[in-house]
Structure formats: structure tokens, C-alpha cells
Scaffold this active site. Sequence first.
Site, short mmCIF file in Angstrom:
data_model
loop_
_atom_site.label_atom_id
_atom_site.label_comp_id
_atom_site.label_asym_id
_atom_site.label_seq_id
_atom_site.Cartn_x
_atom_site.Cartn_y
_atom_site.Cartn_z
N HIS A 1 38.00 39.62 36.02
CA HIS A 1 37.92 40.08 34.46
C HIS A 1 36.99 41.22 34.42
CE1 HIS A 1 39.97 37.12 31.67
NE2 HIS A 1 40.40 37.11 33.09
N ARG B 1 37.57 34.27 38.55
CA ARG B 1 37.89 34.78 37.19
C ARG B 1 36.99 36.15 36.75
NH1 ARG B 1 37.15 32.13 31.57
NH2 ARG B 1 38.56 33.57 30.25
N TRP C 1 47.33 24.65 37.04
CA TRP C 1 48.82 25.29 37.25
C TRP C 1 49.33 24.50 38.61
CZ3 TRP C 1 44.81 28.63 35.97
CH2 TRP C 1 45.12 29.61 34.79
#
Length: 267
Positions: A28, A24, A167
Amino acid sequence: YNQIADILEDNDYDDGSYGPILLRLAWHASGTYDKNTNTGGSDGAAMRFPPEAEYGANIGLKIAREKLEPIKKANSEISYADLWSLGGVVAIQEMGGPTIPWIPGRKDEDASVFTPDGRLPDASKGSSHLRDIFYRMGFNDREIVALAGAHALGRCHPDRSGYEGPWTSSPTVFTNGYYKELLEKKWVEKKWKGPKQYVDKETGELMMLPADLALIQDKAMKPIVEEYAKNEELFFKDFAAAFHKLQELGVPRTGEEKVYRFKRTGE
């Protein structure tokens, strides 16, 4: 590469791996690119400083930056920008994903160079928003769907994104499971006081965000989701290319640079 791989596993953190949050961080740090102004991208490592460190989309990434700090101290020659991008490559490969080509050479900027807030995807929005965000970076629909497959990994935290849950049922293994879950499960709106998200009707243990469901509500994107659900090899190939492209956004290149393809530890 091996030093980062050595710090991934930790039974006291989340699902037992820092891999998802390192991925992540890399994403980002790169996803701020604007092709029209040639600003943002993985050069500069502006997230070390305010205001970028404090943008809503980056909440919680301090954990990843601090986890990599001892490696930066031990290898002073590597820039933060290169270290963060390499962390994403290591995370994907060590969690069972495809080999991601990697090129060093990113430079760190000082606190005066940062990108405006709002350049990263908003998980509460639909496919038109996803296109606005990703087309600005230079991606097409297939690449949007391929990059979304990284949601096979990790989970959301209420104190970071506001959302909650994983998820997939294997959040530390890189697979095409995200697409299978999207298509095979029945998703119902979660009854809670947090932002709008969905849970699988059967168990309530898995979740999807509005931007995830947008992929199967969009007529152009749903067939790509179906392709990747059926063919993990194709997904891996397309993801590796799209993620490499993501990591190169905003980095000046001559075309003569050496491209690294790292072996997983234990290979």
C-alpha cells in the site's frame, strides 16, 4: 532483515504471523504511484500522517507501522520508506516465497506530501478497474495477475476492509495456492450483512473478493491464472520481478545503486 524476521512470528496475532500485514504495508505504500504525473510510490512514507493514514484502504496498517517502530528506533539511519519496503521483502521470503531484489535509498517526506485517495485497488470492482489502477502504475496484465498471488497470504478483517476470512488454507505460507483455489473451488456469494464477497461452497471457510474472481472471468487474465496454478516456479519468478518493480515505483534511481538479495534466516 534479521531484526524484522525475528518479530514476524506471534501466536497471539491472527494466524501466528505479522508477515501478511507487513507485506500489505509495503504494497500500500508503493501502489499509489501514477506514472503520468510521477507522483506517489514507495518514496516518502506519507502514510505516517493524515490524510493518507486514514484512507479506507489503509485501515489496520497502523498495526504494521507500530510493529516496525522499535526497529526504526534501533536503526535510526534507515528511512521509514526503506523500512516498510524491506518489511515486505522479509515477509515474502521468510514465509517461503521467492528472493526479492531490494535497493535502499528511499527518503521520508513531511506531512505536506501525500497522494490523493482512491489510487489503490477497490476489491469490489472487476477487471476493467484493475487495469485502470495497475496500468496507471505501469503494469501489464501478467504483472497484475502475478501480484494478486500475494493473496495466498493473510486474511481479511471486517473491522479493516469490511471483508472476512482467508483466501487459502495456509495463510502464512507463500505458495501458488491462491490460483489453485480460484480455479478448483466452486465460489458462491456469502450470505451475510457485509459487503459482497464469495466463499467456497464446500466448507464456507475460504473466501474470494469480487476483484479476485475477476481474474478468472477475464478472457485475457484467466490463462495466466491457469499457468501459475500449474507452475509455482514460474509464478515465483514473475512475482519477484513484479514486486521488485512495485517497490521501485516513484524512487529516483541512477542505475548505479547496490542491489541486495537477502538470505532467509536459517539458510
